[in-house]
Design an enzyme around this catalytic site. Structure first.
Site, short mmCIF file in Angstrom:
data_model
loop_
_atom_site.label_atom_id
_atom_site.label_comp_id
_atom_site.label_asym_id
_atom_site.label_seq_id
_atom_site.Cartn_x
_atom_site.Cartn_y
_atom_site.Cartn_z
N GLU A 201 13.83 -0.95 -14.74
CA GLU A 201 14.74 -0.51 -15.80
C GLU A 201 14.28 0.79 -16.46
OE1 GLU A 201 16.17 -3.91 -14.57
OE2 GLU A 201 14.15 -3.86 -15.37
N ASP A 322 22.26 -4.37 -11.44
CA ASP A 322 21.00 -5.07 -11.71
C ASP A 322 21.00 -6.45 -11.04
OD1 ASP A 322 18.47 -5.62 -12.70
OD2 ASP A 322 19.17 -6.30 -14.66
N MET A 668 4.70 -1.76 -31.73
CA MET A 668 5.72 -0.77 -32.06
C MET A 668 5.12 0.62 -31.91
SD MET A 668 8.75 -0.05 -32.89
CE MET A 668 9.43 1.56 -33.21
#
Length: 702
Positions: A201, A322, A668
């Site tokens: 991806e 996908d 993050m």
């Protein structure tokens, strides 16, 4: 195998990852080639992720059966220290249970008492999470000799001493500057530990590699898609494959990652691998002009001694949705046309159940096991699906809502095959997904690189539409007759992403659910015989094993994975309670009281941004943020729900988090390389708008 001292002073063993290594209560024998080949007749143990090399996930144990399963109770449980999705299949070897958890940690327990024997933490950098499409999950370990092997999220293969958990060796298997991850379980064949990777991806080239079990030395590598022709091909199979590609695909990676399923036939000495989707999804960008794009979405047979190509079958030529073929594969010997046939079976994402001759890849049968609109049938002469022309959004340039969607009619949770009934038990999903070609798309270093405008299909704010979408996204456990190619029985599930499956000779099928139940069914007709509350969603597949003549059933529980993080609207009320649960007849243990999910209030600042800025933020959020923080900014229970964030009204802190990596150690990372200040502010304004929309709905429902 390393020489060991006959006497070990356990009191002198160092603390490993905060846990004292202690001796197992049972004699542990080496896991040899002979043991793995004969695993089918080893009733007590579960030696490899599919129990046997044929990956049938079926046990001959019968102490727990359809007559007494109602007496099943909790024997013991172990809380885990990783509050994310748990997807691993445990191993049970000579009385010890070995598991991997989220963040690629490994633990060993006494299988009878539940005592923790050792724990190992590979210390995966938390910023690796940005490269993972579907949570910091891991699907299991492998065993050989006196070692346990695990692949780590940041791309390492680690070998541990099976008795102590001490690190023996490790090797980096990927280019860590690229968007590779490892979430699948290794397999070990003839002294070679074999591992693939994920990341299609995000723009990588797929391959699997074999390493020497004793020292991690690389032995061979098999690439699944061709690279730059100017640099030469790594094998004749890639030179042939290159003829099915167009343009400069290698500049975008190509995809084809081998991120999960493998199976092995010792008699034929063939290794079967499942190959993933293209990178990017949209074939118009990946391979302009079309082509089959081998070996995407294919089952490929290899010679495990040297990694040489044997044969392939492509389930979805020129895939653009996908539709991976990385889903669980099962080997079995079936009576076909009145004669014995060695087959390989798969129910991949595209919705067809395939039966192939595993000696040569010849297609024997392909029938739809789930609803679909992208194709009408498989042409048995050519072996190719007959496509709905409208489904080719990459050619029409028009949006298309496909059934099944990108998560597939069957995802990664393993199915099982019972030789007693002849049925394959499949965790099925009924899903849809909108594909909208993105004009002017360019690849980025971070975020989804799929070539589709993910924002255009985001969940709308309208509560009625949301409710309808949720209701239409369901699941089921089905029994499938692979010879008759028909569904035999079905158990409906309220949602998708239910757990993997175990079948036993006790006329039982076990499965956990996203709704927090662990259940047993009669394998012949699907009658529910037993059900228990496990307080959290179940993704992993159960196992069963025996110690001192007593049978146990074990399963890892803990909500997460792709359905726990991306489509947050479907999982807002499912908590993560990560545990290993072990059951036996007459078990009397209990779980502690469930702590309810506490959500911060929806109390956003006023939305004052222009519609243009909101639209820009919506696109950027979908591409760079939605994979973790939920479609349309509706968070689940695994990652922070940004609509409820305490810094949503603080522009400076928001910039520090998103651009400067203030919370890097929490996973993050900084997006400074792909997002400027204005773009980050657009994302904040989009989240503010979404929070205000949902607050208005919440207030209106009071």
């Amino acid at each position: 195998m390393k020489l060991r001292a006959q006497l070990i002073l356990w009191s002198s063993i160092a603390i490993l990852s905060g846990c004292d290594a202690v001796p197992s209560s049972r004699q542990e024998g080496a896991v040899t080639e002979a043991r793995l080949v004969a695993a089918g007749s080893d009733t007590d143990n579960w030696l490899t992720t599919g129990r046997t090399y044929n990956e049938q996930r079926h046990s001959p144990l019968t102490k727990i059966n359809s007559e007494n399963v109602g007496r099943l109770g909790l024997a013991w449980s172990a809380d885990l220290d990783t509050a994310r999705g748990q997807e691993a299949t445990p191993l049970a070897i000579d009385g010890t249970i070995y598991i991997s958890t989220a963040w690629s940690m490994v633990k060993a327990y006494d299988g009878k008492s539940g005592k923790l024997l050792w724990s190992y933490d590979p210390k995966v950098p938390r910023d690796s999470l940005v490269k993972a499409c579907c949570d910091a999950v891991n699907r299991g370990v492998a065993a050989w000799g006196d070692r346990i092997f695990v692949g780590t999220l940041d791309g390492r293969l680690v070998a541990l001493d099976r008795r102590t958990g001490k690190l023996d060796w490790e090797v980096v298997t990927v280019d860590q500057s690229q968007n590779y991850t490892i979430t699948g379980a290794p397999r070990v064949i003839k002294g070679k530990v074999i591992i693939g990777n994920g990341g299609a991806e995000f723009g990588v080239r797929g391959y699997i590699t074999a390493y020497d079990v004793d020292n991690g030395k690389p032995l061979w590598r098999f690439y699944t898609v061709p690279g730059d022709p100017a640099k030469g091909f790594e094998g004749a199979h890639l030179e042939a494959a290159a003829k099915t590609w167009k343009g400069t695909w290698w500049t975008l990676g190509g995809g084809g990652t081998v991120w999960d399923s493998m199976a092995y036939d010792p008699d034929l000495d063939l290794l079967y691998i499942g190959v993933g989707n293209g990178s990017p999804w949209n074939q118009a960008y990946r391979s302009p002009g079309g082509g089959d794009n081998l070996y995407l979405s294919s089952i490929v047979a290899l010679h495990p001694e040297n990694g040489k190509y044997a044969w392939h079958y492509q389930t979805t030529p020129g895939e653009t949705w996908d539709y991976t073929a990385t889903q669980h594969m099962i080997l079995a010997d079936l009576k076909w046309g009145g004669k014995p046939r060695k087959v390989i079976m798969q129910a991949p994402k595209n919705g067809y159940f395939y039966v192939l001759d595993r000696t040569n890849g010849k297609l024997l049968s392909a029938k739809a096991y789930a609803p679909m609109n992208w194709s009408t049938e498989v042409d048995m002469t050519t072996g190719r699906p007959i496509e709905n022309p409208n489904a080719r959004y990459d050619k029409t340039g028009k949006p298309w809502v496909s059934v099944p969607g990108a998560t597939g009619a069957h995802g990664w949770p393993p199915m099982s095959f019972s030789p007693e009934t002849g049925f394959v038990y499949i965790p099925v999903q009924d899903t849809a997904f909108p594909y909208a070609p993105e004009k002017g798309w360019v690849a980025e270093k971070m975020g989804y690189n799929v070539g589709n405008d993910l924002a255009s299909g985001s969940m709308p704010a309208d509560p009625a539409v949301r409710k309808a979408a949720i209701a239409a996204t369901t699941g089921a456990l089905i029994a499938w007759d692979p010879v008759g190619q028909r569904e035999v029985w079905r158990v409906k599930r309220s949602g998708p992403s239910n757990g993997g499956v175990l079948s036993t000779a006790g006329d039982l099928v076990f499965q956990g659910t996203a709704a927090g139940r662990f259940e047993a069914f009669k394998s012949k007709d699907g009658v529910r015989l037993w059900s228990t509350d496990v307080q959290t969603g179940v993704l992993a597949a159960p196992i069963t094993y025996a110690i001192d003549g007593e049978q146990y059933v074990a399963v890892l529980v803990g909500w997460g994975g792709i359905w726990g993080v991306a489509p947050g609207v479907l999982s807002q009320s499912i908590p993560n309670v990560s545990r290993l649960l072990v059951y036996k007849l007459g078990g009397k243990a209990t779980l502690p009281a469930l702590v309810p999910v506490n959500k911060a209030p929806l109390d956003p600042p006023a939305s004052k941004a222009s519609s243009e800025q909101i639209a820009k933020g919506k696109y950027l959020f979908a591409r760079f943020c939605g994979a973790c923080h939920g479609d349309a900014a509706v968070g689940g229970t695994i990652n922070p729900d940004l609509r409820r964030s305490g810094v949503l009204g603080d522009q400076n802190t928001w910039q520090q988090v998103v651009r400067d990596g203030l919370l890097k150690d929490n996973g993050m990372v900084s997006f400074k390389s792909v997002l400027n200040v204005e773009q980050v502010e657009s994302i904040r304004q989009f989240v503010i708008r979404r929070a205000n929309e949902d607050r208005a709905i919440e207030v209106g429902q009071r």
